[in-house]
Design an enzyme around this catalytic site. Structure first.
Site, PDB file in Angstrom:
ATOM      1  N   LYS A   1       0.853  -1.191   0.000  1.00 20.38           N
ATOM      2  CA  LYS A   1       0.000   0.000   0.000  1.00 20.38           C
ATOM      3  C   LYS A   1       0.893   1.247   0.000  1.00 20.38           C
ATOM      4  O   LYS A   1       1.872   1.310   0.747  1.00 20.38           O
ATOM      5  CB  LYS A   1      -0.915  -0.039   1.239  1.00 20.38           C
ATOM      6  CG  LYS A   1      -2.101   0.886   1.165  1.00 20.38           C
ATOM      7  CD  LYS A   1      -3.194   0.487   2.142  1.00 20.38           C
ATOM      8  CE  LYS A   1      -4.308   1.511   2.156  1.00 20.38           C
ATOM      9  NZ  LYS A   1      -5.475   1.081   2.918  1.00 20.38           N
TER      10      LYS A   1
ATOM     11  N   GLU B   1     -19.583  -4.338  10.755  1.00 20.45           N
ATOM     12  CA  GLU B   1     -20.496  -3.480  11.508  1.00 20.45           C
ATOM     13  C   GLU B   1     -21.629  -4.271  12.155  1.00 20.45           C
ATOM     14  O   GLU B   1     -22.101  -3.909  13.243  1.00 20.45           O
ATOM     15  CB  GLU B   1     -21.068  -2.383  10.598  1.00 20.45           C
ATOM     16  CG  GLU B   1     -20.062  -1.308  10.194  1.00 20.45           C
ATOM     17  CD  GLU B   1     -19.171  -1.701   9.021  1.00 20.45           C
ATOM     18  OE1 GLU B   1     -19.372  -2.803   8.458  1.00 20.45           O
ATOM     19  OE2 GLU B   1     -18.271  -0.922   8.655  1.00 20.45           O
TER      20      GLU B   1
ATOM     21  N   ARG C   1     -25.560  -0.994   7.618  1.00 24.17           N
ATOM     22  CA  ARG C   1     -25.362  -2.444   7.564  1.00 24.17           C
ATOM     23  C   ARG C   1     -26.027  -3.175   8.737  1.00 24.17           C
ATOM     24  O   ARG C   1     -26.316  -4.358   8.655  1.00 24.17           O
ATOM     25  CB  ARG C   1     -23.861  -2.757   7.660  1.00 24.17           C
ATOM     26  CG  ARG C   1     -23.071  -2.504   6.416  1.00 24.17           C
ATOM     27  CD  ARG C   1     -23.083  -3.748   5.585  1.00 24.17           C
ATOM     28  NE  ARG C   1     -22.770  -3.472   4.200  1.00 24.17           N
ATOM     29  CZ  ARG C   1     -21.611  -3.738   3.635  1.00 24.17           C
ATOM     30  NH1 ARG C   1     -20.653  -4.257   4.337  1.00 24.17           N
ATOM     31  NH2 ARG C   1     -21.439  -3.494   2.358  1.00 24.17           N
TER      32      ARG C   1
HETATM   33  C1  LIG Z   1     -19.103  -1.340   5.193  1.00 24.09           C
HETATM   34  C2  LIG Z   1     -17.869  -0.468   5.187  1.00 24.09           C
HETATM   35  N1  LIG Z   1     -17.218  -0.238   6.336  1.00 24.09           N
HETATM   36  C3  LIG Z   1     -16.125   0.539   6.351  1.00 24.09           C
HETATM   37  C4  LIG Z   1     -15.676   1.112   5.195  1.00 24.09           C
HETATM   38  C5  LIG Z   1     -14.493   2.053   5.246  1.00 24.09           C
HETATM   39  N2  LIG Z   1     -13.352   1.511   4.527  1.00 24.09           N
HETATM   40  C6  LIG Z   1     -13.103   1.839   3.271  1.00 24.09           C
HETATM   41  S1  LIG Z   1     -11.755   1.123   2.643  1.00 24.09           S
HETATM   42  C7  LIG Z   1     -11.454   0.344   4.098  1.00 24.09           C
HETATM   43  C8  LIG Z   1     -10.268  -0.554   4.215  1.00 24.09           C
HETATM   44  C9  LIG Z   1     -10.265  -1.549   3.118  1.00 24.09           C
HETATM   45  O1  LIG Z   1      -9.128  -2.328   3.183  1.00 24.09           O
HETATM   46  P1  LIG Z   1      -8.788  -3.239   1.950  1.00 24.09           P
HETATM   47  O2  LIG Z   1     -10.021  -3.862   1.425  1.00 24.09           O
HETATM   48  O3  LIG Z   1      -7.720  -4.149   2.363  1.00 24.09           O
HETATM   49  O4  LIG Z   1      -8.290  -2.232   0.838  1.00 24.09           O
HETATM   50  P2  LIG Z   1      -6.928  -1.399   0.788  1.00 24.09           P
HETATM   51  O5  LIG Z   1      -7.303  -0.005   1.151  1.00 24.09           O
HETATM   52  O6  LIG Z   1      -5.957  -2.017   1.703  1.00 24.09           O
HETATM   53  O7  LIG Z   1      -6.500  -1.479  -0.627  1.00 24.09           O
HETATM   54  C10 LIG Z   1     -12.421   0.664   5.052  1.00 24.09           C
HETATM   55  C11 LIG Z   1     -12.447   0.181   6.434  1.00 24.09           C
HETATM   56  C12 LIG Z   1     -16.401   0.863   4.020  1.00 24.09           C
HETATM   57  N3  LIG Z   1     -16.076   1.415   2.850  1.00 24.09           N
HETATM   58  N4  LIG Z   1     -17.478   0.063   4.041  1.00 24.09           N
END
Ligand SMILES: Cc1ncc(C[n+]2csc(CCOP(=O)(O)OP(=O)(O)O)c2C)c(N)n1
Ligand SMILES: CC(=O)[C@@H](O)[C@H](O)COP(=O)(O)O
Ligand SMILES: [Mg+2]
Length: 622
Positions: A282, A366, A394
């Site tokens: 990342k 959630e 959710r």
């Molecule tokens: C239901 C929900 N909860 C929280 C989020 C906030 N959120 C967006 S991206 C993320 C992290 C995602 O991590 P990953 O899938 O590993 O993607 P990366 O950013 O590491 O590429 C979070 C917690 C969201 N978009 N949807």
């Protein structure tokens, strides 16, 4: 813009490049991303990490015929740049510009809208089934991060997809990060696969033994097969996915374009559900983002040379929430805090450092978070779940079934309530007042400033029992907009007396209400202004007395009008047979686009100037 990127107008242009050109293009795209996102703000780190994987996908597959579903969709910028949106990229997340998430209405290469996590495998399976029933031919690919994989829906979908005969490719983009460090057992398991080559070695050795002893008798082969079976739990990478019914490939280096191209070409023609485990870094290619990927996950405009954000400092509503909670927890050891993968965004990082054992990051989960909180409350603790309004959507059933019906004392810090701005329609926190209002036993408050929020937090923990939500917006507010009294259940505040019009405002919209009142007063309208504080229970006495006097009422909220604060007020006075002229101001019943918060208030006529005009019209029409 760089030399090769200049000539990229569609995915076909990518397919013509050799490996050296692709590598050069990857570097140009990184520079382009950093330059643009430093001006617009956005999800930089995830996109820097996925440049090679996106290029390889577009080398091997043919969108829009083949369908790629980007989980969450915050990492789809490179895909946007390649699929004809390079010239519009400077408008990313801006009012009337392109979205920061995939949008089917924006481009035919976007196969499915996303924004909330863990939906991609379900959507991809649905698409694959539809394709097969309609006897069509194309590939369907779900691209999901290791963070998004912690969400319950992803597990539900893996469980279903694994036993399905349909061709489906799931690509797991594993960078060990959610927004913060990824958490949980699955995350540990992925780390094991990545870091313990011993596992592969033993598997390879066993395969060689089994394949290289032709003279051996059938029973011996069978016996060795059993040996392989019994030790495979120990030695096979991806056994979890294999046992669910997927063919597992990986882990592969997500920055090696040659390897990516080879593996994707191979899995493209394979049958059944495939899981390809790709490891990426990342923030790759920008030192500040590599060192602090959590800060560059979603970043405001920043200076490229220093990595510093340009916006003014000062605490946000989330910060104030986190610090008041931490103070309160010093004297009440039953207070525990929960986040669903957002310790920084919700301001709980301070609490997590101070009370490590009383803090729980449950991953992007959630629904689990809410029922987990119910369990904690049932056994004597006072849990708070700080969560963005749009992600709490959710957990509707858990709120009702697990918390409210048992009247459990769980506190909800409903963050990012109201307009969030640049993230747009999937992230606007415009529905919580509506979906919480009709849940029995729930108390709902919204502060107009930090001071009132602090008082509400204390009230929620110390003087209240039962489910209680405090909703507050994204960003910064005023410490003291007005002098405020202590909080009493179901009591609003009569801020200014008047005789022509009752003006009921909830939460931080009170700042606008003050401006509007001042302007209307100058124009000769005598406004009775009320800071409602509570959406549930409403201050019936205060509201009824006021509307009986003025016979005219307006309500103002940063929620959808449908089923929100104004609706509750109307219902209440209607049930009492009171007849008043009224108008509800809030967001209309339609998806609310992206743009800055101020631009959106103006666009939807909820800024002070528009409101004055609308209210004057109402006053004249009698
Ligand atoms: C239901 C929900 N909860 C929280 C989020 C906030 N959120 C967006 S991206 C993320 C992290 C995602 O991590 P990953 O899938 O590993 O993607 P990366 O950013 O590491 O590429 C979070 C917690 C969201 N978009 N949807
Ligand atoms: C993609 C996503 O869902 C989050 O990264 C979200 O954009 C964070 O929003 P804030 O910037 O308000 O924390
Ligand atoms: Mg990740």
């Amino acid at each position: 813009m760089g030399g090769i990127l200049n000539d990229i107008n569609s995915p076909d242009d990518i397919k013509k490049l050799d490996i050296n050109q692709l590598e050069e293009l990857a570097a140009e795209i990184r520079a382009f991303l950093i330059d643009n996102v430093s001006k617009t703000g956005g999800h930089l780190a995830s996109n820097l990490g996925i440049v090679e994987l996106t290029l390889a996908l577009h080398c091997v597959f043919n969108t829009p015929t083949d369908k790629i579903i980007w989980d969450v969709g915050h990492q789809s910028y490179v895909h946007k740049i390649i699929t004809g949106r390079k010239d519009k990229f400077c408008t990313l997340r801006q009012l009337d510009g392109i979205s920061g998430f995939p949008k089917v209405n924006e481009c035919e290469h976007d196969a499915f809208n996303t924004g909330h996590s863990s939906t991609s495998i379900s959507a991809a399976l649905g698409m694959a089934k539809a394709r097969d029933i309609r006897k069509e031919k194309y590939s369907v690919i779900a691209l999901i991060g290791d963070g998004a994989l912690t969400g319950g829906m992803a597990f539900e979908a893996l469980n279903d997809a694994g036993r399905s005969p349909n061709n489906l490719i799931v690509i797991l983009n594993d960078n060990e990060m959610s927004i913060s460090k990824n958490v949980g057992g699955l995350s540990k398991y992925l780390r094991k696969i990545r870091t313990e080559p011993f596992y592969f070695k033993v598997k390879e050795d066993l395969d060689i033994i089994l394949n290289k002893i032709p003279a051996i008798g059938r029973s011996a082969v069978k016996a060795l097969g059993k040996v392989k079976g019994s030790v495979k739990y120990m030695i096979m990478p991806g056994i979890f996915f294999e046992e669910l019914g997927f063919k597992y490939f990986g882990p592969i280096d997500g920055h090696d374009l040659v390897e990516l191209n080879e593996v994707l070409t191979r899995v493209k023609t394979m049958k059944g559900p495939i899981l390809l485990h790709v490891c990426t870094q990342k923030g790759r290619g920008y030192t500040f983002a590599e060192e602090s990927p959590h800060l560059f996950h979603g970043i405001s405009p920043f200076e490229i040379e220093t990595g510093e954000v340009l916006s003014a400092g000062g605490p946000s509503y989330s910060d104030v929430f986190g610090s008041e909670l931490t103070d309160l927890a010093e004297t009440d050891e039953n207070i525990v805090a929960i986040t669903a993968a957002m310790p920084n965004g919700t301001g709980l990082d301070q609490f997590s450092k101070r009370f490590h054992d009383r803090f729980f990051d449950v991953g992007i989960a959630e629904q689990h978070a809410v029922t987990f909180a119910a369990g904690l409350a049932r056994n004597g603790l006072k849990p708070v779940f700080a969560v963005y309004s749009s992600f709490l959507q959710r957990s509707y059933d858990q709120l009702l079934h697990d918390v409210a019906l048992q009247n459990l004392h769980v506190v909800f810090g409903v963050d990012r309530a109201g307009i969030v701005g640049e993230d747009g329609e999937t992230h606007q926190g415009l529905y919580d007042l509506s979906f919480l209002s009709h849940i029995p036993n729930f108390t709902i408050m919204a502060p107009c400033d930090y001071d009132e929020m602090r008082k509400m937090i204390r009230f929620a923990f110390s003087e209240h029992t039962g489910p209680v939500a405090i909703r507050y917006p994204r960003g910064k507010g005023k410490d003291r907009l007005i002098d405020s009294s202590e909080i009493k259940l179901g009591q609003g505040v009569l801020y200014k007396e008047g005789s022509d019009l009752t003006f009921l405002s909830i939460g931080t919209m009170f700042e606008t209400a003050l401006k509007v009142t001042e302007e209307l007063t100058k124009l000769g309208v005598s406004v009775e202004l009320i800071n409602a504080r509570f959406v549930k229970p409403l201050d019936v006495k205060l509201i009824v007395n006021s509307v009986m006097k003025t016979k005219k009422m307006i309500t103002l909220e940063d929620n959808t009008i449908t089923g929100g604060f104004g609706s509750s007020v109307l219902e209440m006075i209607n049930q009492r047979g009171i007849n008043v002229k009224s108008k509800l101001f809030g967001f209309p019943d339609q998806p609310i686009i992206h743009g800055s918060k101020n631009q959106l208030f103006k666009r939807y006529k909820l800024d002070a100037e528009s409101l004055v005009g609308e209210i004057l019209k109402l006053c004249k029409k009698q």
